[in-house]
Design a protein around this motif. Structure first.
Motif, PDB file in Angstrom:
ATOM      1  N   THR A 172      32.631 -29.884   4.257  1.00  0.00           N
ATOM      2  CA  THR A 172      31.825 -30.929   3.628  1.00  0.00           C
ATOM      3  C   THR A 172      30.606 -31.230   4.507  1.00  0.00           C
ATOM      4  O   THR A 172      29.511 -30.787   4.247  1.00  0.00           O
ATOM      5  CB  THR A 172      32.675 -32.194   3.388  1.00  0.00           C
ATOM      6  OG1 THR A 172      33.415 -32.501   4.598  1.00  0.00           O
ATOM      7  CG2 THR A 172      33.677 -31.963   2.262  1.00  0.00           C
ATOM      8  N   SER A 173      30.813 -31.971   5.583  1.00  0.00           N
ATOM      9  CA  SER A 173      29.751 -32.260   6.543  1.00  0.00           C
ATOM     10  C   SER A 173      30.371 -32.263   7.933  1.00  0.00           C
ATOM     11  O   SER A 173      31.580 -32.444   8.080  1.00  0.00           O
ATOM     12  CB  SER A 173      29.114 -33.620   6.252  1.00  0.00           C
ATOM     13  OG  SER A 173      30.035 -34.669   6.553  1.00  0.00           O
ATOM     14  N   PRO A 174      29.566 -32.060   8.997  1.00  0.00           N
ATOM     15  CA  PRO A 174      30.122 -32.078  10.355  1.00  0.00           C
ATOM     16  C   PRO A 174      30.904 -33.356  10.657  1.00  0.00           C
ATOM     17  O   PRO A 174      31.976 -33.300  11.270  1.00  0.00           O
ATOM     18  CB  PRO A 174      28.877 -31.947  11.240  1.00  0.00           C
ATOM     19  CG  PRO A 174      27.896 -31.203  10.403  1.00  0.00           C
ATOM     20  CD  PRO A 174      28.128 -31.699   8.999  1.00  0.00           C
ATOM     21  N   GLU A 175      30.379 -34.466  10.205  1.00  0.00           N
ATOM     22  CA  GLU A 175      31.060 -35.744  10.460  1.00  0.00           C
ATOM     23  C   GLU A 175      32.413 -35.793   9.754  1.00  0.00           C
ATOM     24  O   GLU A 175      33.426 -36.193  10.341  1.00  0.00           O
ATOM     25  CB  GLU A 175      30.184 -36.909   9.988  1.00  0.00           C
ATOM     26  CG  GLU A 175      30.797 -38.280  10.276  1.00  0.00           C
ATOM     27  CD  GLU A 175      29.929 -39.428   9.787  1.00  0.00           C
ATOM     28  OE1 GLU A 175      30.369 -40.591   9.919  1.00  0.00           O
ATOM     29  OE2 GLU A 175      28.823 -39.165   9.251  1.00  0.00           O
ATOM     30  N   ASP A 176      32.429 -35.373   8.488  1.00  0.00           N
ATOM     31  CA  ASP A 176      33.687 -35.371   7.733  1.00  0.00           C
ATOM     32  C   ASP A 176      34.667 -34.350   8.307  1.00  0.00           C
ATOM     33  O   ASP A 176      35.879 -34.586   8.338  1.00  0.00           O
ATOM     34  CB  ASP A 176      33.422 -35.067   6.258  1.00  0.00           C
ATOM     35  CG  ASP A 176      32.740 -36.227   5.548  1.00  0.00           C
ATOM     36  OD1 ASP A 176      32.856 -37.363   6.041  1.00  0.00           O
ATOM     37  OD2 ASP A 176      32.104 -35.997   4.503  1.00  0.00           O
ATOM     38  N   ASN A 177      34.141 -33.219   8.757  1.00  0.00           N
ATOM     39  CA  ASN A 177      35.003 -32.198   9.361  1.00  0.00           C
ATOM     40  C   ASN A 177      35.696 -32.739  10.609  1.00  0.00           C
ATOM     41  O   ASN A 177      36.882 -32.489  10.833  1.00  0.00           O
ATOM     42  CB  ASN A 177      34.190 -30.957   9.726  1.00  0.00           C
ATOM     43  CG  ASN A 177      33.806 -30.146   8.504  1.00  0.00           C
ATOM     44  OD1 ASN A 177      34.285 -30.389   7.409  1.00  0.00           O
ATOM     45  ND2 ASN A 177      32.931 -29.178   8.699  1.00  0.00           N
ATOM     46  N   TRP A 178      34.941 -33.447  11.428  1.00  0.00           N
ATOM     47  CA  TRP A 178      35.508 -34.002  12.661  1.00  0.00           C
ATOM     48  C   TRP A 178      36.536 -35.086  12.348  1.00  0.00           C
ATOM     49  O   TRP A 178      37.587 -35.177  12.989  1.00  0.00           O
ATOM     50  CB  TRP A 178      34.394 -34.530  13.547  1.00  0.00           C
ATOM     51  CG  TRP A 178      34.866 -35.061  14.875  1.00  0.00           C
ATOM     52  CD1 TRP A 178      34.626 -36.284  15.395  1.00  0.00           C
ATOM     53  CD2 TRP A 178      35.661 -34.377  15.851  1.00  0.00           C
ATOM     54  NE1 TRP A 178      35.216 -36.414  16.629  1.00  0.00           N
ATOM     55  CE2 TRP A 178      35.856 -35.259  16.936  1.00  0.00           C
ATOM     56  CE3 TRP A 178      36.217 -33.096  15.909  1.00  0.00           C
ATOM     57  CZ2 TRP A 178      36.591 -34.900  18.062  1.00  0.00           C
ATOM     58  CZ3 TRP A 178      36.958 -32.756  17.029  1.00  0.00           C
ATOM     59  CH2 TRP A 178      37.146 -33.636  18.084  1.00  0.00           C
ATOM     60  N   LYS A 179      36.248 -35.902  11.351  1.00  0.00           N
ATOM     61  CA  LYS A 179      37.217 -36.925  10.933  1.00  0.00           C
ATOM     62  C   LYS A 179      38.511 -36.275  10.458  1.00  0.00           C
ATOM     63  O   LYS A 179      39.605 -36.786  10.729  1.00  0.00           O
ATOM     64  CB  LYS A 179      36.622 -37.793   9.808  1.00  0.00           C
ATOM     65  CG  LYS A 179      35.558 -38.776  10.262  1.00  0.00           C
ATOM     66  CD  LYS A 179      35.037 -39.578   9.079  1.00  0.00           C
ATOM     67  CE  LYS A 179      33.961 -40.570   9.506  1.00  0.00           C
ATOM     68  NZ  LYS A 179      33.409 -41.320   8.334  1.00  0.00           N
ATOM     69  N   CYS A 207      36.676 -26.761  15.266  1.00  0.00           N
ATOM     70  CA  CYS A 207      36.028 -27.265  16.482  1.00  0.00           C
ATOM     71  C   CYS A 207      34.956 -26.296  16.983  1.00  0.00           C
ATOM     72  O   CYS A 207      33.949 -26.711  17.562  1.00  0.00           O
ATOM     73  CB  CYS A 207      37.072 -27.511  17.573  1.00  0.00           C
ATOM     74  SG  CYS A 207      38.170 -28.902  17.172  1.00  0.00           S
ATOM     75  N   TYR A 208      35.162 -24.997  16.737  1.00  0.00           N
ATOM     76  CA  TYR A 208      34.145 -23.993  17.072  1.00  0.00           C
ATOM     77  C   TYR A 208      32.861 -24.285  16.291  1.00  0.00           C
ATOM     78  O   TYR A 208      31.761 -24.276  16.848  1.00  0.00           O
ATOM     79  CB  TYR A 208      34.669 -22.600  16.741  1.00  0.00           C
ATOM     80  CG  TYR A 208      33.674 -21.487  16.937  1.00  0.00           C
ATOM     81  CD1 TYR A 208      33.599 -20.810  18.155  1.00  0.00           C
ATOM     82  CD2 TYR A 208      32.811 -21.110  15.914  1.00  0.00           C
ATOM     83  CE1 TYR A 208      32.680 -19.784  18.348  1.00  0.00           C
ATOM     84  CE2 TYR A 208      31.883 -20.095  16.100  1.00  0.00           C
ATOM     85  CZ  TYR A 208      31.822 -19.433  17.315  1.00  0.00           C
ATOM     86  OH  TYR A 208      30.898 -18.433  17.498  1.00  0.00           O
ATOM     87  N   MET A 209      32.997 -24.550  15.001  1.00  0.00           N
ATOM     88  CA  MET A 209      31.827 -24.847  14.174  1.00  0.00           C
ATOM     89  C   MET A 209      31.138 -26.127  14.620  1.00  0.00           C
ATOM     90  O   MET A 209      29.921 -26.274  14.485  1.00  0.00           O
ATOM     91  CB  MET A 209      32.241 -24.952  12.701  1.00  0.00           C
ATOM     92  CG  MET A 209      32.804 -23.662  12.109  1.00  0.00           C
ATOM     93  SD  MET A 209      31.632 -22.282  12.189  1.00  0.00           S
ATOM     94  CE  MET A 209      30.358 -22.872  11.067  1.00  0.00           C
ATOM     95  N   LEU A 210      31.924 -27.049  15.179  1.00  0.00           N
ATOM     96  CA  LEU A 210      31.373 -28.326  15.647  1.00  0.00           C
ATOM     97  C   LEU A 210      30.896 -28.242  17.102  1.00  0.00           C
ATOM     98  O   LEU A 210      30.381 -29.219  17.646  1.00  0.00           O
ATOM     99  CB  LEU A 210      32.440 -29.422  15.525  1.00  0.00           C
ATOM    100  CG  LEU A 210      32.846 -29.792  14.094  1.00  0.00           C
ATOM    101  CD1 LEU A 210      34.144 -30.592  14.091  1.00  0.00           C
ATOM    102  CD2 LEU A 210      31.743 -30.585  13.402  1.00  0.00           C
ATOM    103  N   GLN A 211      31.109 -27.067  17.723  1.00  0.00           N
ATOM    104  CA  GLN A 211      30.717 -26.817  19.112  1.00  0.00           C
ATOM    105  C   GLN A 211      31.401 -27.774  20.089  1.00  0.00           C
ATOM    106  O   GLN A 211      30.826 -28.171  21.106  1.00  0.00           O
ATOM    107  CB  GLN A 211      29.184 -26.882  19.270  1.00  0.00           C
ATOM    108  CG  GLN A 211      28.457 -25.841  18.439  1.00  0.00           C
ATOM    109  CD  GLN A 211      26.953 -25.843  18.670  1.00  0.00           C
ATOM    110  OE1 GLN A 211      26.457 -26.435  19.617  1.00  0.00           O
ATOM    111  NE2 GLN A 211      26.229 -25.182  17.778  1.00  0.00           N
TER     112      GLN A 211
END
Length: 285
Positions: A172-179, A207-211
């Motif tokens: 969805t979005s980096p923020e949503d992915n991290w949540k 986490c790789y995609m989020l660095q």
């Protein structure tokens, strides 16, 4: 004063009405729909009537040129009667409601189902069917219902729902992915080994995609440890003549080991720990 008779609208009265409006006999309707004429007769004329499947209702809707979801608001009566629930009819109905966006019908059925905690398994099955057939987004509300209704946070239904929800919310979005990662993380080690292997790999990749390299390291380490443990357990069983159960995972066991080393090496490289990274990359060759 004139007394007017009111006829309660039902699936059968509506089918009968449309047959008359179109001038269809039972045999003609059977010919057009492909529904067995004997079954049609039992659905419309038997007492008690034969239950109609959601597939048959959809087929008749096409014959009568009705919009998808025709008479869906009346269908729960085919599935639930005096606290008796027909899973073979109810589950396909809820799946179909989700596919065509009939949330109003879902809400009515869910409120009745949740009167009995045992019915949570029905919602879980619906969610699984949607998830497995590509309806990940559509599965989310059902998994959320399972999580909210399931009292045992160690039950398979609860844990797999947490895992599927994490998977469904990715992309969805980096923020949503991290949540999604944060929400699922506490439950990862409670899953069965089959699901743990996949879950850890997906956590590491997310986490790789989020660095987030430290997190990539952590999940890669856990994945490697688990892959080795599973392999050693399989080896012990094979050597002792015991049956080795097949792993129901997305990939072969060796892939999880290889990916864990590769992800660890990349994470270390991105943190400029080159010598340590080289050790892990070499392991996969």
């Amino acid at each position: 004063m004139e007394t007017r008779k009111t006829t309660q609208k039902s699936i059968r009265s509506e089918i009968d009405k449309n047959m008359k409006e179109n001038g269809y006999t039972l045999s003609k309707l059977s010919e057009l729909s492909g529904v067995n004429p004997g079954h049609l007769s039992e659905i419309l004329n038997s007492n008690p009537p034969r239950a109609i499947t959601i597939g048959q209702l959809d087929t008749l809707a096409k014959v009568f040129k009705k919009a998808p979801g025709w008479l869906y608001e009346l269908y729960p009566e085919e599935c639930i009667a005096e606290e008796k629930i027909s899973r073979p009819r109810l589950i396909p109905y809820l799946v179909r409601c989700a596919e065509i966006g009939r949330q109003n019908c879902i809400d009515v059925v869910v409120s009745r189902l949740l009167e009995n905690p045992k019915n949570v398994s029905i919602l879980f099955t619906v969610a699984e069917q949607l998830f497995q057939t590509g309806g990940k987004v559509m599965s989310v509300p059902f998994y959320q219902l399972v999580i909210e209704a399931e009292k045992d946070s160690h039950s398979d239904h609860f844990l797999i729902s947490q895992y599927r929800l994490f998977r469904a919310l990715q992309g969805t979005s980096p923020e949503d992915n991290w949540k999604a990662v944060i929400r699922f993380e506490p439950y990862r080690n409670r899953l069965s080994e089959n699901h743990q292997l996949d879950a850890l790999l997906h956590l590491a990749n997310a986490c790789y995609m989020l660095q987030k390299w430290k997190d990539v390291e952590k999940y890669a380490d856990e994945l490697r440890t688990l892959a080795i443990a599973v392999y050693q357990d399989q080896l012990r069983k094979k050597e002792s003549g015991k049956t080795v159960e097949m792993l129901h995972t997305e990939r072969h066991l060796v892939v999880y080991y290889g990916q864990s080393s590769l992800l660890k090496g990349v994470a270390l490289t991105m943190q400029e720990q080159y010598e340590e990274a080289e050790k892990h990359v070499i392991k996969i060759y």
